[in-house]
Scaffold this motif. Sequence first.
Motif, mmCIF file in Angstrom:
data_model
loop_
_atom_site.group_PDB
_atom_site.id
_atom_site.type_symbol
_atom_site.label_atom_id
_atom_site.label_comp_id
_atom_site.label_asym_id
_atom_site.label_seq_id
_atom_site.Cartn_x
_atom_site.Cartn_y
_atom_site.Cartn_z
ATOM 1 N N THR A 102 87.386 27.005 21.791
ATOM 2 C CA THR A 102 88.680 27.239 21.149
ATOM 3 C C THR A 102 88.514 28.417 20.169
ATOM 4 O OG1 THR A 102 88.054 25.529 19.591
ATOM 5 C CG2 THR A 102 89.527 24.866 21.361
ATOM 6 N N PHE A 103 89.631 28.942 19.659
ATOM 7 C CA PHE A 103 89.536 30.226 18.949
ATOM 8 C C PHE A 103 88.674 30.189 17.682
ATOM 9 C CE2 PHE A 103 92.094 31.837 22.121
ATOM 10 C CZ PHE A 103 92.106 33.221 22.015
ATOM 11 N N GLY A 104 88.823 29.138 16.880
ATOM 12 C CA GLY A 104 87.997 29.057 15.677
ATOM 13 C C GLY A 104 86.536 28.913 16.053
ATOM 14 N N ALA A 105 86.282 28.061 17.032
ATOM 15 C CA ALA A 105 84.901 27.830 17.476
ATOM 16 C C ALA A 105 84.315 29.104 18.076
ATOM 17 C CB ALA A 105 84.875 26.684 18.488
ATOM 18 N N MET A 106 85.109 29.805 18.885
ATOM 19 C CA MET A 106 84.613 31.055 19.487
ATOM 20 C C MET A 106 84.232 32.070 18.420
ATOM 21 S SD MET A 106 86.700 32.250 22.843
ATOM 22 C CE MET A 106 88.347 32.125 22.206
ATOM 23 N N SER A 107 84.982 32.055 17.315
ATOM 24 C CA SER A 107 84.727 33.071 16.279
ATOM 25 C C SER A 107 83.347 32.898 15.653
ATOM 26 C CB SER A 107 85.821 33.022 15.199
ATOM 27 O OG SER A 107 85.601 31.929 14.321
ATOM 28 N N VAL A 108 82.759 31.707 15.775
ATOM 29 C CA VAL A 108 81.416 31.511 15.216
ATOM 30 C C VAL A 108 80.341 31.414 16.304
ATOM 31 C CG1 VAL A 108 82.058 30.574 12.961
ATOM 32 C CG2 VAL A 108 81.957 29.017 14.927
ATOM 33 N N CYS A 109 80.729 31.601 17.566
ATOM 34 C CA CYS A 109 79.723 31.663 18.636
ATOM 35 C C CYS A 109 79.035 33.021 18.591
ATOM 36 C CB CYS A 109 80.385 31.516 20.007
ATOM 37 S SG CYS A 109 80.927 29.843 20.368
ATOM 38 N N ASP A 110 77.920 33.120 19.318
ATOM 39 C CA ASP A 110 77.172 34.381 19.322
ATOM 40 C C ASP A 110 78.097 35.548 19.666
ATOM 41 O OD1 ASP A 110 74.219 35.538 19.530
ATOM 42 O OD2 ASP A 110 75.505 36.512 21.023
ATOM 43 N N PRO A 111 78.110 36.589 18.826
ATOM 44 C CA PRO A 111 79.061 37.675 19.059
ATOM 45 C C PRO A 111 78.729 38.516 20.285
ATOM 46 C CG PRO A 111 77.695 38.114 17.129
ATOM 47 C CD PRO A 111 77.341 36.744 17.602
ATOM 48 N N VAL A 112 77.480 38.443 20.775
ATOM 49 C CA VAL A 112 77.119 39.249 21.939
ATOM 50 C C VAL A 112 77.295 38.432 23.227
ATOM 51 C CG1 VAL A 112 75.322 40.643 23.030
ATOM 52 C CG2 VAL A 112 75.477 40.522 20.517
ATOM 53 N N GLY A 129 78.709 35.526 23.410
ATOM 54 C CA GLY A 129 79.966 34.782 23.352
ATOM 55 C C GLY A 129 81.132 35.627 23.842
ATOM 56 N N MET A 130 82.331 35.328 23.356
ATOM 57 C CA MET A 130 83.511 35.964 23.936
ATOM 58 C C MET A 130 84.186 36.923 22.965
ATOM 59 S SD MET A 130 84.890 32.711 26.033
ATOM 60 C CE MET A 130 83.960 31.361 25.396
ATOM 61 N N HIS A 131 83.394 37.442 22.023
ATOM 62 C CA HIS A 131 83.977 38.320 21.008
ATOM 63 C C HIS A 131 84.527 39.598 21.622
ATOM 64 C CE1 HIS A 131 82.597 36.229 17.250
ATOM 65 N NE2 HIS A 131 82.063 35.520 18.219
ATOM 66 N N GLY A 132 83.795 40.137 22.621
ATOM 67 C CA GLY A 132 84.240 41.373 23.275
ATOM 68 C C GLY A 132 85.575 41.126 23.964
ATOM 69 N N LEU A 133 85.666 40.021 24.652
ATOM 70 C CA LEU A 133 86.846 39.691 25.452
ATOM 71 C C LEU A 133 88.090 39.500 24.584
ATOM 72 C CD1 LEU A 133 87.331 39.122 28.448
ATOM 73 C CD2 LEU A 133 86.831 36.721 28.018
ATOM 74 N N PHE A 134 87.884 38.944 23.401
ATOM 75 C CA PHE A 134 89.045 38.624 22.557
ATOM 76 C C PHE A 134 89.043 39.429 21.254
ATOM 77 C CE2 PHE A 134 88.275 34.820 25.169
ATOM 78 C CZ PHE A 134 89.482 34.790 25.848
ATOM 79 N N LYS A 135 88.531 40.620 21.345
ATOM 80 C CA LYS A 135 88.427 41.474 20.166
ATOM 81 C C LYS A 135 89.787 41.619 19.490
ATOM 82 C CE LYS A 135 86.218 45.876 19.027
ATOM 83 N NZ LYS A 135 85.455 45.386 17.923
ATOM 84 N N GLY A 136 89.783 41.521 18.193
ATOM 85 C CA GLY A 136 91.027 41.689 17.446
ATOM 86 C C GLY A 136 91.800 40.387 17.306
ATOM 87 N N MET A 137 91.415 39.394 18.076
ATOM 88 C CA MET A 137 92.151 38.125 17.997
ATOM 89 C C MET A 137 91.340 37.006 17.358
ATOM 90 S SD MET A 137 93.489 38.896 21.607
ATOM 91 C CE MET A 137 94.224 37.484 22.337
ATOM 92 N N LEU A 138 90.042 37.246 17.212
ATOM 93 C CA LEU A 138 89.200 36.205 16.623
ATOM 94 C C LEU A 138 89.035 36.463 15.131
ATOM 95 C CD1 LEU A 138 86.248 35.840 19.168
ATOM 96 C CD2 LEU A 138 88.263 34.407 18.912
ATOM 97 N N ALA A 139 88.959 35.388 14.365
ATOM 98 C CA ALA A 139 88.685 35.535 12.931
ATOM 99 C C ALA A 139 87.341 36.242 12.771
ATOM 100 C CB ALA A 139 88.630 34.148 12.300
ATOM 101 N N GLU A 140 87.261 37.128 11.792
ATOM 102 C CA GLU A 140 85.995 37.846 11.603
ATOM 103 C C GLU A 140 85.104 37.069 10.660
ATOM 104 O OE1 GLU A 140 86.300 41.970 10.805
ATOM 105 O OE2 GLU A 140 87.615 42.268 12.549
ATOM 106 N N GLN A 141 83.964 36.725 11.137
ATOM 107 C CA GLN A 141 83.031 35.918 10.357
ATOM 108 C C GLN A 141 81.806 36.750 9.999
ATOM 109 O OE1 GLN A 141 84.695 33.436 9.662
ATOM 110 N NE2 GLN A 141 85.497 32.277 11.403
#
Length: 702
Positions: A414-424, A426-438
């Motif tokens: 889920t979005f909050g959980a994804m935001s703290v998953c590994d940024p490489v 994980g799905m940070h690239g896919l959802f760039k700009g939509m995930l909270a920046e941690q």
Amino acid sequence: MNQTLFITASDTGVGKTHITANLLKLLLKHHANARAIKPIETGFDYSNIDTLGVPVGSDVHSYSLVNPANVFAPAYYFDVPASPHYSARLAGSEVNIDVLESYCREHIEQAPVTLIEGAGGLLVPFNQLQQQKSHNFTHLIKRLNCPIILVINNQLGAINQALVNIQLCEFHGIDIACVVMNQTDPNSQLALENIAFVQSQTNVPVVQLNKDADFEAFERAFETVLSTRKLGILPSKDCNNDNSDNSWAKAEPTEIDGLAEKLTFDKNHIWHPYTSMTEPLTAYHVSYAEGKHIYIDNEQGANHKLLDAMSSWWAVNLGYNRDELNHTAVRQINQFSHVMFGGLTHDPAVELGKTLIDMMPNSEPDKKLAHVFYTDSGSVSVEVAIKMALQYQQVVSPSKRKILTPMGGYHGDTFGAMSVCDPVNGMHGLFKGMLAEQVFIPRPDCYYDALRKNQPFDPDCLLPVNQALAEHKNEIAGIIIEPIVQGAGGMRFYHPEYLRHLRQICDEHDIVLIFDEIATGFGRTGEMFASTFASKVVGADVTPDIICLGKALTGGFMSFACTIASRRIAEGISQNGNPFMHGPTYMGNPLACAVAKTALDTLQVNGWQTNVKNIEAWLIEGLAPCRDLPDVADVRVLGAIGVVELVKPVDVQKIQAYFISQGVWIRPFGKLVYTMPHFNFNKADIEQICGAIYGAIERGEY
Ligand code: PMP
């Protein structure tokens, strides 16, 4: 495909054997090699044996009278006529359900139709297991996945006998081909009323078999039942059916065709985890799961038995289809399976809450994890934990709005959980700009596993934590981490000292420490929780402020999770009566709470701790040879987790086909071939798993 029918009855002496023998006679008219077997027979009297050595008057002897070639010794036979568990004990023996299952399967493979006669009724016990429900015929029937014929003596009390047994079958998901009302007196109104009433209460056919029925009458009574398309044991007589032409080939069961159709539908319409809809990976069809095994159907046939080396992603720690959990679920369903949690509560939620809190480490009252929020999945429990940390800080220190976490973590999709998953990874690239920046720090660089427990801790690995804190002190609301085991982000283990340091930092700066124990919770590392493990190793309390639990919480029975906060956090959030802002529809689902409570009770009496220690030792031994294989980068083991990391990603499709050929279920990801055995696996199970992993790599089957 070969057919199987299991003949059971409401009691002993109801006429099962007579019916089995006559069914054999009937089947032999159509199938030259139909056979009847009896896996367990008690009361074998050797004082009178026939020329073939079969005791005269035994059930297997009755079959041989129908067909002299039908002489198959039972898997178990005992002289004392009693329940198998008792007769076996008197004979100094023990009945093993695995032996019974193999015995039946060998026969099923060799004959077009196999009749299997039980002994007594469905719940007749095979053995008396310590701390576990003993096996009985329902377990064997479910493993064989075959329909039954239920024989009832049509006398006073027959209605109750029939309904009790029908309900038992419904409860166990056992298909009834027909109920036979045996010994019916056609002149008795009572007997006819029994039949009519039982038929009115069930959709399965009820067969009237009269007292002294001759074979022709018997044949007439059974013909229709055995020729239904579903059963397909006798040629179809169903002329109204479009596809029916009465030919033998058409009457063959369509099971395998049905399978292809189901798999095609699945492939075209149903998403599976992390797969493409246009190029999905193979999904295997599961027909049954019990204990250590998952049974799958494929082109080669039905019911392939696989040893489950994955615990269905860390969840099924004590095996599939456990009676305790099934019974609890059914009981709760029959009370109420769900009510809203807003303004209502119930025993399952309260009882589970007490059990969970009792299981939490004994920290000081302020730090004791004692406030439970129930959620429907692990990811949501992480959302809740993050929200709790943020809401807490809004009261205490409003500038703190970010979460710090090491790379290599996994906390859900889920979005909050994804935001703290590994940024490489994980799905940070896919959802760039939509995930909270941690705030991310490098992964804990302090290797640890069962073999390297005594390796000194290098304090330099804490430098990035200190540095990040120095930079972001006023922004960091919480730290989230998977304690000791970074699971889905790479299956890496790190030193418990690292956690002690995090605990200290969080205390110093009033940062909320969140442990995501969704994967590690409930025994996987060898302690009940990884945080308990860490506290023991470092000799200090490293309990978090918030813990997330899921997966094995219900013993793998159903999706459920929870987030438990300390008093300090709960009171902080709730200052001035502030509400905590979360409340999903299925929050505190009574069915899940009830099952979870039973799963935890079962775990606690199961002796899992010694088993996990043994599994750790067997995994170390079993996986060691993998180290010498050229493409292996690392082998690591901790508790009931074994990992072989390769130098390149595996071809999942290929390696899985190999594992299935070896009778094990292992699903690797990326470069990682790993196993999470159930806690009650024995040495031979672990050897089978390790052997399959070694074999796949050694033969290049990946
Ligand atoms: N955290 C961890 C550590 C996990 O391993 C997982 C599941 N793999 C999750 C969170 C997410 O749980 P769920 O899949 O139940 O949403």
